[in-house]
Design a protein around this motif. Sequence first.
Motif, PDB file in Angstrom:
ATOM      1  N   HIS A  32       0.831  -1.208   0.000  1.00  0.00           N
ATOM      2  CA  HIS A  32       0.000   0.000   0.000  1.00  0.00           C
ATOM      3  C   HIS A  32       0.867   1.261   0.000  1.00  0.00           C
ATOM      4  N   ARG A  33       1.903   1.257   0.823  1.00  0.00           N
ATOM      5  CA  ARG A  33       2.752   2.450   0.891  1.00  0.00           C
ATOM      6  C   ARG A  33       3.470   2.678  -0.435  1.00  0.00           C
ATOM      7  N   THR A  34       3.848   1.601  -1.110  1.00  0.00           N
ATOM      8  CA  THR A  34       4.499   1.726  -2.407  1.00  0.00           C
ATOM      9  C   THR A  34       3.579   2.391  -3.417  1.00  0.00           C
ATOM     10  N   THR A  35       2.302   1.989  -3.435  1.00  0.00           N
ATOM     11  CA  THR A  35       1.358   2.602  -4.382  1.00  0.00           C
ATOM     12  C   THR A  35       1.123   4.070  -4.045  1.00  0.00           C
ATOM     13  N   GLU A  36       1.043   4.387  -2.763  1.00  0.00           N
ATOM     14  CA  GLU A  36       0.830   5.778  -2.356  1.00  0.00           C
ATOM     15  C   GLU A  36       2.002   6.659  -2.770  1.00  0.00           C
ATOM     16  N   LEU A  37       3.216   6.155  -2.540  1.00  0.00           N
ATOM     17  CA  LEU A  37       4.397   6.940  -2.891  1.00  0.00           C
ATOM     18  C   LEU A  37       4.540   7.090  -4.398  1.00  0.00           C
ATOM     19  N   ALA A  38       4.135   6.069  -5.153  1.00  0.00           N
ATOM     20  CA  ALA A  38       4.198   6.166  -6.610  1.00  0.00           C
ATOM     21  C   ALA A  38       3.313   7.305  -7.109  1.00  0.00           C
ATOM     22  N   ALA A  39       2.099   7.378  -6.553  1.00  0.00           N
ATOM     23  CA  ALA A  39       1.177   8.436  -6.971  1.00  0.00           C
ATOM     24  C   ALA A  39       1.702   9.819  -6.601  1.00  0.00           C
ATOM     25  N   GLN A  40       2.474   9.894  -5.512  1.00  0.00           N
ATOM     26  CA  GLN A  40       3.031  11.185  -5.080  1.00  0.00           C
ATOM     27  C   GLN A  40       4.304  11.555  -5.836  1.00  0.00           C
ATOM     28  N   ALA A  41       5.148  10.550  -6.093  1.00  0.00           N
ATOM     29  CA  ALA A  41       6.501  10.844  -6.565  1.00  0.00           C
ATOM     30  C   ALA A  41       6.652  10.853  -8.077  1.00  0.00           C
ATOM     31  N   VAL A  42       5.786  10.152  -8.798  1.00  0.00           N
ATOM     32  CA  VAL A  42       5.957  10.030 -10.251  1.00  0.00           C
ATOM     33  C   VAL A  42       5.041  11.009 -10.973  1.00  0.00           C
ATOM     34  N   PRO A  43       5.579  12.008 -11.643  1.00  0.00           N
ATOM     35  CA  PRO A  43       4.746  12.943 -12.412  1.00  0.00           C
ATOM     36  C   PRO A  43       3.911  12.199 -13.458  1.00  0.00           C
ATOM     37  N   GLY A  44       2.650  12.564 -13.565  1.00  0.00           N
ATOM     38  CA  GLY A  44       1.762  11.921 -14.518  1.00  0.00           C
ATOM     39  C   GLY A  44       1.072  10.690 -13.991  1.00  0.00           C
ATOM     40  N   CYS A  45       1.471  10.217 -12.801  1.00  0.00           N
ATOM     41  CA  CYS A  45       0.865   9.010 -12.229  1.00  0.00           C
ATOM     42  C   CYS A  45      -0.378   9.394 -11.428  1.00  0.00           C
ATOM     43  N   ALA A  46      -1.536   8.906 -11.875  1.00  0.00           N
ATOM     44  CA  ALA A  46      -2.787   9.189 -11.180  1.00  0.00           C
ATOM     45  C   ALA A  46      -3.117   8.140 -10.133  1.00  0.00           C
ATOM     46  N   GLY A  47      -2.437   7.020 -10.168  1.00  0.00           N
ATOM     47  CA  GLY A  47      -2.673   5.946  -9.216  1.00  0.00           C
ATOM     48  C   GLY A  47      -1.779   4.771  -9.542  1.00  0.00           C
ATOM     49  N   ALA A  48      -1.722   3.805  -8.629  1.00  0.00           N
ATOM     50  CA  ALA A  48      -0.815   2.677  -8.823  1.00  0.00           C
ATOM     51  C   ALA A  48      -1.363   1.431  -8.143  1.00  0.00           C
ATOM     52  N   THR A  49      -0.912   0.288  -8.626  1.00  0.00           N
ATOM     53  CA  THR A  49      -1.211  -0.991  -7.986  1.00  0.00           C
ATOM     54  C   THR A  49       0.095  -1.755  -7.818  1.00  0.00           C
ATOM     55  N   CYS A  50       0.146  -2.603  -6.800  1.00  0.00           N
ATOM     56  CA  CYS A  50       1.358  -3.359  -6.492  1.00  0.00           C
ATOM     57  C   CYS A  50       0.953  -4.776  -6.117  1.00  0.00           C
ATOM     58  N   ILE A  51       1.671  -5.763  -6.651  1.00  0.00           N
ATOM     59  CA  ILE A  51       1.365  -7.173  -6.398  1.00  0.00           C
ATOM     60  C   ILE A  51       2.631  -7.889  -5.968  1.00  0.00           C
ATOM     61  N   ARG A  52       2.504  -8.693  -4.924  1.00  0.00           N
ATOM     62  CA  ARG A  52       3.594  -9.581  -4.543  1.00  0.00           C
ATOM     63  C   ARG A  52       3.277 -10.973  -5.079  1.00  0.00           C
TER      64      ARG A  52
END
Length: 254
Positions: A32-52
Amino acid sequence: MQHTPSVLTDQLAVEIARLGIVGESSDIGTLHRTTELAAQAVPGCAGATCIRWSVPAADGDEPPEPLASAASHPDLAQLVDRQLARRHGPVFDVVRLRRAVSSDDILAEPRWPEAMNDMLGRGVRCFSTTPHVRAPVLVTLTLYGVAAGALARSQHAIASLLVAQGSAAMSNTLQYDSVHRTAVQLQEAVEARAVVDQAKGILMHELGCDADDAFAEMRRISQTRHVKLTALAQRIVGDQGLHETPEKPDQTID
């Protein structure tokens, strides 16, 4: 989903670094934290998903299986669920090939038509999926944009950093847990050996025998009374009044 422009601030850099720290969060929390940081840190990213994913043995024929997933938005969680249910789509190609895939405009994307229709239905126009393997952990991170070409390829390095840190955290936690279990087992073994040695000393004194004979007597009592040797030693050391009773050879110790 709406995108808010962002930059990699010092604070974001610290948060990304914290992803790799053992014990900071559970696997789900790390995803969850990885997806949140992706949305904050990557310009143009409106959201993210992460799978283990599971990582099969090198000589195994079984493909990796999804173990846990997280999304920064409920609509994106549905995208993951539908793709995993079909067992087909871009994320499965990423896992199989162990390399990133992306589409700058899914309206013109001929691959994975079902997954692309799902994304269009939720306002997604572009995506990028990045894998990272740090045995025994395989993690994929997918970034989504709401405009064609929103995810500049120059920003994919940040996604790679995020997924690497997230997988490192989970891998380190697994290794830490394994080492901790081993340490506990060794400590228990040392303590068990100590109490057995104490019990042998007591029997040597009471029976006037040597260490080998005392240990042999303990093993005989342990077997005939169906009690573990360590438990027997603890009873002897605790001076619980343990004595042989030949007339009741099947007596057990409560």
